[in-house]
Design a protein around this motif. Structure first.
Motif, PDB file in Angstrom:
ATOM      1  N   THR A 172       0.904  -1.267  -0.058  1.00 33.94           N
ATOM      2  CA  THR A 172       0.162  -0.005  -0.006  1.00 33.94           C
ATOM      3  C   THR A 172       1.048   1.290   0.063  1.00 33.94           C
ATOM      4  OG1 THR A 172      -0.166  -0.090   2.415  1.00 33.94           O
ATOM      5  CG2 THR A 172      -1.937  -1.126   1.290  1.00 33.94           C
ATOM      6  N   ASP A 173       2.216   1.096  -0.054  1.00 32.91           N
ATOM      7  CA  ASP A 173       3.047   2.227  -0.147  1.00 32.91           C
ATOM      8  C   ASP A 173       3.456   2.506  -1.701  1.00 32.91           C
ATOM      9  OD1 ASP A 173       5.364   3.949  -0.329  1.00 32.91           O
ATOM     10  OD2 ASP A 173       5.810   3.196   1.672  1.00 32.91           O
ATOM     11  N   TYR A 174       3.044   3.350  -2.401  1.00 36.83           N
ATOM     12  CA  TYR A 174       2.977   3.500  -3.570  1.00 36.83           C
ATOM     13  C   TYR A 174       4.432   3.926  -4.225  1.00 36.83           C
ATOM     14  CZ  TYR A 174      -1.950   3.003  -3.526  1.00 36.83           C
ATOM     15  OH  TYR A 174      -3.352   2.728  -3.356  1.00 36.83           O
ATOM     16  N   ARG A 175       5.004   4.610  -3.355  1.00 34.77           N
ATOM     17  CA  ARG A 175       6.501   4.832  -3.726  1.00 34.77           C
ATOM     18  C   ARG A 175       7.278   3.482  -3.702  1.00 34.77           C
ATOM     19  NH1 ARG A 175       9.249   9.284  -0.038  1.00 34.77           N
ATOM     20  NH2 ARG A 175      10.841   8.960  -1.336  1.00 34.77           N
ATOM     21  N   MET A 176       7.156   2.671  -2.509  1.00 34.80           N
ATOM     22  CA  MET A 176       7.733   1.301  -2.790  1.00 34.80           C
ATOM     23  C   MET A 176       7.474   0.274  -3.821  1.00 34.80           C
ATOM     24  SD  MET A 176       8.242   0.275   1.300  1.00 34.80           S
ATOM     25  CE  MET A 176       9.228  -1.073   0.815  1.00 34.80           C
ATOM     26  N   LEU A 177       5.996   0.483  -4.263  1.00 37.46           N
ATOM     27  CA  LEU A 177       5.663  -0.397  -5.301  1.00 37.46           C
ATOM     28  C   LEU A 177       6.128   0.383  -6.406  1.00 37.46           C
ATOM     29  CD1 LEU A 177       1.946  -1.078  -4.457  1.00 37.46           C
ATOM     30  CD2 LEU A 177       3.558  -2.480  -4.521  1.00 37.46           C
ATOM     31  N   ALA A 178       6.223   1.665  -6.714  1.00 38.86           N
ATOM     32  CA  ALA A 178       6.803   2.123  -8.043  1.00 38.86           C
ATOM     33  C   ALA A 178       8.115   1.508  -8.215  1.00 38.86           C
ATOM     34  CB  ALA A 178       6.894   3.641  -7.814  1.00 38.86           C
ATOM     35  N   LEU A 215       1.917  -7.672 -21.214  1.00 40.14           N
ATOM     36  CA  LEU A 215       1.342  -8.881 -20.223  1.00 40.14           C
ATOM     37  C   LEU A 215       1.560  -8.484 -18.622  1.00 40.14           C
ATOM     38  CD1 LEU A 215       1.674 -11.895 -22.319  1.00 40.14           C
ATOM     39  CD2 LEU A 215      -0.442 -10.597 -21.758  1.00 40.14           C
ATOM     40  N   ILE A 216       2.791  -8.210 -18.440  1.00 45.45           N
ATOM     41  CA  ILE A 216       3.204  -8.021 -17.105  1.00 45.45           C
ATOM     42  C   ILE A 216       2.416  -6.738 -16.647  1.00 45.45           C
ATOM     43  CG2 ILE A 216       5.011  -6.990 -15.605  1.00 45.45           C
ATOM     44  CD1 ILE A 216       5.022  -9.970 -15.614  1.00 45.45           C
ATOM     45  N   ARG A 217       2.365  -5.497 -17.422  1.00 44.78           N
ATOM     46  CA  ARG A 217       1.708  -4.149 -16.847  1.00 44.78           C
ATOM     47  C   ARG A 217       0.333  -4.646 -16.929  1.00 44.78           C
ATOM     48  NH1 ARG A 217       4.592  -0.068 -21.401  1.00 44.78           N
ATOM     49  NH2 ARG A 217       6.698   0.004 -20.436  1.00 44.78           N
ATOM     50  N   SER A 218      -0.549  -5.207 -17.635  1.00 45.30           N
ATOM     51  CA  SER A 218      -1.824  -5.703 -17.622  1.00 45.30           C
ATOM     52  C   SER A 218      -2.099  -6.419 -16.355  1.00 45.30           C
ATOM     53  CB  SER A 218      -2.315  -6.693 -18.527  1.00 45.30           C
ATOM     54  OG  SER A 218      -3.629  -6.779 -18.573  1.00 45.30           O
ATOM     55  N   HIS A 219      -1.317  -7.460 -15.912  1.00 47.68           N
ATOM     56  CA  HIS A 219      -1.640  -8.197 -14.634  1.00 47.68           C
ATOM     57  C   HIS A 219      -1.140  -7.216 -13.349  1.00 47.68           C
ATOM     58  CE1 HIS A 219      -2.534 -12.269 -15.905  1.00 47.68           C
ATOM     59  NE2 HIS A 219      -1.704 -11.906 -17.094  1.00 47.68           N
ATOM     60  N   PHE A 220      -0.049  -6.723 -13.633  1.00 46.81           N
ATOM     61  CA  PHE A 220       0.321  -5.639 -12.362  1.00 46.81           C
ATOM     62  C   PHE A 220      -1.236  -4.555 -12.276  1.00 46.81           C
ATOM     63  CE2 PHE A 220       2.719  -1.871 -10.772  1.00 46.81           C
ATOM     64  CZ  PHE A 220       2.791  -2.484  -9.453  1.00 46.81           C
ATOM     65  N   LYS A 221      -1.673  -4.216 -13.421  1.00 52.36           N
ATOM     66  CA  LYS A 221      -2.857  -3.221 -13.058  1.00 52.36           C
ATOM     67  C   LYS A 221      -3.951  -3.709 -12.474  1.00 52.36           C
ATOM     68  CE  LYS A 221      -5.333  -0.014 -16.144  1.00 52.36           C
ATOM     69  NZ  LYS A 221      -5.943   0.399 -17.500  1.00 52.36           N
ATOM     70  N   ASP A 222      -3.967  -5.169 -12.549  1.00 54.67           N
ATOM     71  CA  ASP A 222      -5.319  -6.138 -12.425  1.00 54.67           C
ATOM     72  C   ASP A 222      -5.246  -6.011 -10.641  1.00 54.67           C
ATOM     73  OD1 ASP A 222      -6.382  -6.303 -14.565  1.00 54.67           O
ATOM     74  OD2 ASP A 222      -5.652  -8.499 -14.764  1.00 54.67           O
ATOM     75  N   SER A 223      -4.005  -5.700 -10.046  1.00 55.46           N
ATOM     76  CA  SER A 223      -3.899  -5.528  -8.741  1.00 55.46           C
ATOM     77  C   SER A 223      -4.338  -4.445  -7.858  1.00 55.46           C
ATOM     78  CB  SER A 223      -2.259  -6.060  -8.322  1.00 55.46           C
ATOM     79  OG  SER A 223      -1.491  -4.997  -8.788  1.00 55.46           O
ATOM     80  N   GLN A 225      -7.176  -1.211  -7.324  1.00 57.24           N
ATOM     81  CA  GLN A 225      -8.604  -0.877  -7.306  1.00 57.24           C
ATOM     82  C   GLN A 225      -8.914   0.281  -8.207  1.00 57.24           C
ATOM     83  OE1 GLN A 225      -9.613  -0.566  -3.145  1.00 57.24           O
ATOM     84  NE2 GLN A 225      -9.827  -2.701  -2.865  1.00 57.24           N
ATOM     85  N   THR A 226      -7.980   1.154  -8.322  1.00 57.06           N
ATOM     86  CA  THR A 226      -8.406   2.266  -9.224  1.00 57.06           C
ATOM     87  C   THR A 226      -7.168   2.424 -10.080  1.00 57.06           C
ATOM     88  OG1 THR A 226      -7.095   3.966  -7.858  1.00 57.06           O
ATOM     89  CG2 THR A 226      -9.346   3.253  -7.202  1.00 57.06           C
ATOM     90  N   ALA A 227      -7.482   3.107 -11.430  1.00 60.16           N
ATOM     91  CA  ALA A 227      -6.436   3.349 -12.413  1.00 60.16           C
ATOM     92  C   ALA A 227      -5.706   4.439 -11.888  1.00 60.16           C
ATOM     93  CB  ALA A 227      -7.005   3.833 -13.631  1.00 60.16           C
ATOM     94  N   GLU A 228      -5.939   5.371 -11.251  1.00 57.45           N
ATOM     95  CA  GLU A 228      -5.195   6.314 -10.390  1.00 57.45           C
ATOM     96  C   GLU A 228      -4.051   5.876  -9.677  1.00 57.45           C
ATOM     97  OE1 GLU A 228      -5.282  10.439  -7.664  1.00 57.45           O
ATOM     98  OE2 GLU A 228      -7.112   9.241  -7.848  1.00 57.45           O
ATOM     99  N   ASN A 229      -4.168   4.840  -8.734  1.00 59.08           N
ATOM    100  CA  ASN A 229      -3.167   4.374  -8.062  1.00 59.08           C
ATOM    101  C   ASN A 229      -2.052   3.526  -8.951  1.00 59.08           C
ATOM    102  OD1 ASN A 229      -4.239   5.273  -5.671  1.00 59.08           O
ATOM    103  ND2 ASN A 229      -5.638   3.229  -5.175  1.00 59.08           N
ATOM    104  N   PHE A 230      -2.750   2.824  -9.874  1.00 53.32           N
ATOM    105  CA  PHE A 230      -1.867   2.082 -10.882  1.00 53.32           C
ATOM    106  C   PHE A 230      -0.952   3.162 -11.489  1.00 53.32           C
ATOM    107  CE2 PHE A 230      -1.271   0.921 -15.321  1.00 53.32           C
ATOM    108  CZ  PHE A 230      -0.416  -0.159 -15.188  1.00 53.32           C
TER     109      PHE A 230
END
Length: 327
Positions: A172-178, A215-223, A225-230
């Motif tokens: 849930t830490d978007y900097r770490m996820l980035a 494909l990786i981006r698509s599956h990562f996006k599925d994780s 809830q919102t396009a903004e967070n992705f």
């Protein structure tokens, strides 16, 4: 270290195989870049990773960090995209020609080095998880129609395992996820550049890198809830892709960038010749000072033309000597 960080998120079958020795993971000290899985029938598997792979990933990630992560503390320690492209192209060319890692020196801050290390560790974890994905397919007797499908399944497995193995709170830490996702794209972007010059460093049969990235981006996006967070987590990866686009242009069409490389070659050769003249004036050349100064000079990096020019000069000198000296 990498295996232990992934182990809690692995399926039970893999954990059991690692515990009883039917699955082994090891690094061998070869300077070449490589990572692959060896099936050992009936149900044993070895994952082999070369030391050169770790060095190569970090060698590319450092100038990338100096380009992408700009700090207020040291604004002078910043590379432009064309600088990163040139440095990376030199690293790739040298790796292709010599099968060993080499690269130039450049300004970089401590913070940028730390960020490079974080991204590279995520890239390494993804590559190891990818090979573990192949093992899982083998143990599960998963049948695929084409080898490319097997690779795509291993990518998806690696993404899921790598994501699930992140420390508590990181998801849930978007900097770490980035940074996490940037590591995955770093590995795939590098292999994409390698494909463009016909070099394959990991096990063969991979689909084109753009297919894997999509494909990786698509599956990562599925994780998310919102396009903004992705989008927030894709910021570093998109900047990274922009940087690698510059690399591909140079690697695929070096003639278009010949003027810049020629100028750098001429400048370096002039400085090298000055060192040769300065330290060879006396009967006994000053080898110690020459080695020190020449090493610092060559650490700036240089295209392969430099070596040819240097050896041509040495060859001419030895030829002239041979004509006048019998001994």
């Amino acid at each position: 270290l990498l295996l232990n960080s992934l182990r809690p998120a692995l399926p039970v079958e893999l954990q059991r195989g690692l515990a009883n020795g039917h699955i082994v993971v090891g690094e061998i000290g070869l300077p070449s870049v490589g990572a692959f899985m060896l099936p050992l029938p009936p149900d044993d598997f070895a994952i082999v990773m070369h030391s050169g792979m770790f060095e190569f990933l970090y060698r590319i990630a450092r100038p990338l960090a100096a380009t992408v992560f700009r700090t207020e503390k040291s604004p002078e320690a910043v590379l432009e995209y064309q600088d990163f492209a040139r440095i990376s192209a030199e690293i790739i060319w040298w790796t292709k020609e010599t099968n060993q890692c080499f690269g130039p020196d450049y300004p970089i801050t401590l913070d940028q080095k730390v960020l490079a290390g974080i991204i590279v560790e995520h890239a390494e974890r993804f590559l190891l998880a990818h090979e573990l994905g192949h093992v899982y397919q083998g143990l599960s007797r998963i049948q695929v129609d084409r080898l490319e499908e097997e690779e795509i399944l291993a990518d998806i497995f690696a993404l899921q395992v790598s994501l699930a193995s992140l420390p508590e709170g990181a998801q849930t830490d978007y900097r770490m996820l980035a940074l996490f996702y940037a590591g995955i794209e770093l590995a795939l972007q590098i292999w994409g550049v390698m494909e463009s010059i016909g070099v394959q460093f990991v096990d063969t049969g991979h689909p084109p890198s753009e297919v894997r990235l999509a494909l990786i981006r698509s599956h990562f996006k599925d994780s998310f809830q919102t396009a903004e967070n992705f989008d927030r987590c894709m910021s570093v990866a998109r900047t990274l892709q922009n940087a690698f686009d510059h690399v591909v242009r140079i690697v695929q069409a070096p003639v278009e960038h010949e003027e810049q490389f020629t100028h750098e070659t001429d400048t370096l050769l002039e400085e090298l010749n000055q060192l040769l003249d300065r330290y060879s004036r006396n009967d006994i050349p000053n080898y110690v000072s020459f080695t020190s100064d020449a090493t610092a000079l060559m650490d700036r990096g240089y295209p392969e033309d430099v070596m040819r020019h240097v050896f041509q000069r040495v060859g001419r000198a030895l030829g002239a000597l041979a004509r006048h000296e019998k001994s």
